[in-house]
Design a protein around this motif. Sequence first.
Motif, PDB file in Angstrom:
ATOM      1  N   UNK A   1     -26.370 -41.583  61.219  1.00 52.55           N
ATOM      2  CA  UNK A   1     -26.071 -42.615  62.032  1.00 52.55           C
ATOM      3  C   UNK A   1     -24.990 -42.385  62.579  1.00 52.55           C
ATOM      4  N   UNK A   2     -23.671 -41.853  61.813  1.00 56.18           N
ATOM      5  CA  UNK A   2     -22.487 -41.573  62.056  1.00 56.18           C
ATOM      6  C   UNK A   2     -22.383 -40.407  62.793  1.00 56.18           C
ATOM      7  N   UNK A   3     -23.334 -39.696  62.664  1.00 51.50           N
ATOM      8  CA  UNK A   3     -23.381 -38.506  63.747  1.00 51.50           C
ATOM      9  C   UNK A   3     -23.552 -38.851  65.366  1.00 51.50           C
ATOM     10  N   UNK A   4     -24.143 -39.975  65.496  1.00 49.86           N
ATOM     11  CA  UNK A   4     -24.528 -40.021  66.802  1.00 49.86           C
ATOM     12  C   UNK A   4     -23.728 -41.242  67.456  1.00 49.86           C
ATOM     13  N   UNK A   5     -22.877 -41.950  66.785  1.00 46.18           N
ATOM     14  CA  UNK A   5     -22.025 -42.765  67.133  1.00 46.18           C
ATOM     15  C   UNK A   5     -20.449 -42.331  67.372  1.00 46.18           C
ATOM     16  N   UNK A   6     -19.680 -43.055  67.966  1.00 44.15           N
ATOM     17  CA  UNK A   6     -18.203 -42.734  68.488  1.00 44.15           C
ATOM     18  C   UNK A   6     -17.585 -42.704  67.074  1.00 44.15           C
ATOM     19  N   UNK A   7     -16.999 -41.375  66.910  1.00 40.97           N
ATOM     20  CA  UNK A   7     -16.232 -41.155  65.792  1.00 40.97           C
ATOM     21  C   UNK A   7     -14.585 -41.090  66.046  1.00 40.97           C
TER      22      UNK A   7
ATOM     23  N   UNK B   1     -13.585 -38.008  64.020  1.00 37.75           N
ATOM     24  CA  UNK B   1     -14.191 -37.703  62.492  1.00 37.75           C
ATOM     25  C   UNK B   1     -15.351 -37.098  62.322  1.00 37.75           C
ATOM     26  N   UNK B   2     -15.432 -35.837  61.551  1.00 38.57           N
ATOM     27  CA  UNK B   2     -16.683 -35.432  61.011  1.00 38.57           C
ATOM     28  C   UNK B   2     -17.664 -36.301  60.559  1.00 38.57           C
ATOM     29  N   UNK B   3     -19.003 -36.462  60.731  1.00 36.69           N
ATOM     30  CA  UNK B   3     -19.914 -37.582  60.377  1.00 36.69           C
ATOM     31  C   UNK B   3     -19.857 -37.638  58.913  1.00 36.69           C
TER      32      UNK B   3
ATOM     33  N   UNK C   1     -17.075 -47.169  62.944  1.00 31.20           N
ATOM     34  CA  UNK C   1     -16.301 -48.010  62.008  1.00 31.20           C
ATOM     35  C   UNK C   1     -17.342 -49.215  61.615  1.00 31.20           C
ATOM     36  N   UNK C   2     -18.456 -49.326  62.360  1.00 26.71           N
ATOM     37  CA  UNK C   2     -19.336 -50.434  62.063  1.00 26.71           C
ATOM     38  C   UNK C   2     -20.071 -49.895  60.956  1.00 26.71           C
ATOM     39  N   UNK C   3     -20.103 -48.673  60.471  1.00 28.47           N
ATOM     40  CA  UNK C   3     -20.720 -48.160  59.308  1.00 28.47           C
ATOM     41  C   UNK C   3     -20.094 -48.618  57.864  1.00 28.47           C
ATOM     42  N   UNK C   4     -18.651 -48.800  58.271  1.00 33.03           N
ATOM     43  CA  UNK C   4     -17.902 -48.909  57.094  1.00 33.03           C
ATOM     44  C   UNK C   4     -18.186 -49.978  56.172  1.00 33.03           C
ATOM     45  N   UNK C   5     -18.666 -51.092  56.487  1.00 34.21           N
ATOM     46  CA  UNK C   5     -19.192 -52.296  55.480  1.00 34.21           C
ATOM     47  C   UNK C   5     -20.365 -51.488  54.508  1.00 34.21           C
ATOM     48  N   UNK C   6     -21.290 -51.130  55.272  1.00 37.74           N
ATOM     49  CA  UNK C   6     -22.464 -50.610  54.240  1.00 37.74           C
ATOM     50  C   UNK C   6     -22.147 -49.220  53.360  1.00 37.74           C
TER      51      UNK C   6
END
Length: 595
Positions: A366-372, A380-382, A464-469
Amino acid sequence: MEKKNKTDANCDEINDEMKWVLDSSLDHKGRVPLRASTGSWRSSLFIIAIEFSERLSYFGIATSLVLYLTKVIHQDLKTAVKNVNYWSGVTTLMPLLGGFLADAYLGRYSTVIASCVVYLMGLVLLTLSWFLPGLKPCDHAATCTEPRKIHEVAFFLGIYLISIGTGGHKPSLESFGADQFDDNNAKERRQKMSFFNWWNSGLCSGIILGVTVIVYAQERINWGAAYIILTVVMAISLLIFLIGRPYYRYRTQTGSPLTPMLQVLVAAISKRKLPYPSSPTQLYELSKAESNGERFLVHTKKLKFLDKAAITENEGNIEEKQSPWRLATVTKVEELKLIINMIPIWVFTLPFGICAAQTSTFFIKQGAVMNRKLGNGFEVPPASIFTLAAIGMITAVIIYNNILVPTLRKLTGNERGINILQRIGIGMVFSVLSMIVAALVERKRLDAVEMNGPIKGSLSMSALWLAPQFIIIGVGDGFALVGLQEYFYDQVPDSMRSLGIALYLSVIGAASFLSSVLITIVDHVTRKSGKSWFGKDLNSSRLDKFFWLLAVITTLNLFMFVFFARKYSYKNVQKLAVADCYEDKSDDGRADIRV
């Protein structure tokens, strides 16, 4: 006079117990260890140091493995995730073999050294597979669409050598670290409870560097440079571990820990027609003099059939040595009961492990396809997003150890604050919350893809939307994973502590395999009903539905876990009658020794 002599003898015995470690451990010269110069935190720091480097290596490879398989070896997403789960499964099931060998034949210290050598061989092979012309994926990486088969062989051989190394390293090192604390000493027993918390803090520190520094080297330099760093760090940490040799406490291996359990089963079946004795005190047990420092377990009423193994058939000839296949001690019977009672706990922690397995596969993808991108264009690397899970775990461990435990000790009177299974249950609740949050975030990302297209849609959402999970699953790990480590080390028989740690790791390993099986089943079922939940990439998949499925499975499982946890009987060690000797000052200022 007789009472005074008895008092003096008792005080001498207690002073010996304070000076020497009388728990059947030995120092590096094979002698009874001196408490002041061996074990405790002075030796544990050497052990935590090598665990730090091992986790640095493991997570530096594991968190970006799915990216390596898709970008360098060019596997599709479903195949890559399955291969990661298979490797993770093997890596976390191998400790069952490594723990057995350590407990039965090799010893924990020797197993750690041997496994580190195998681990280093795997890291060296990974390094060579990137730099040696004959083993490189391609001559021109920029235009490579299919790597050489020899590179795939060398790469997979390298990572599976690391699996074998981990198989001996993980169960032996953690149990060896916990062995440095004497359960018969109140101060060291409390230190051991903190050991597992600080062990995981050191572990998480290695994870954080692994998914930041190492992953950054993979992204900005190349994979080979990262492998060189890992190889050097592992070699240095092995030297540090060897330097600590004079300070360690060692346990002698006692042969297969499974044989006594089989003997209890055979003895119970062979005496199944005998009547139960009128009192459990009539069951057979060794005397203190015969025990060689081993601890006795208290008789329990559960699984009463197994008690028949401890019934003496010819009490008049009890002095004669009877076959262990015909007569077992109460302690050996209770040890088998412990293992049987652990089976449902092991089974009902598997869904938690399936949730945890998503962090190194689908969460990373998920992190790899989002804005990092952060700040001035730094990307940021995924795999580095996994740092958030490690931070969540460290935070949970620190709060639990320094705030919750002292407070709960006062409220409950329990030395641990809450019991181990309650701690694990709390962690499982967090895993459910993590899957729910992950499902909601993935649904939002898919909505963005529908509105703005596959590329712009995902990039319009910050990673950063992935931060909570990640943080929530990390907090869950701080409760459940640390609790599982302590549970399986503490509740197994003393002779199989390495195997106990392996049982904890096997939860994660079996869960990784189950995750792959679940993906296959869901893929097959959903494909038949129209469109599979797992497409070639994330945008053609429905991970949100998969995360909801995991949330439902884990919630239903939680009810079963609570049911068995409430019925669980914890290991109960007999308290030997030892004099409570101490000095008080009397009114005239003289020392008054009381028993």
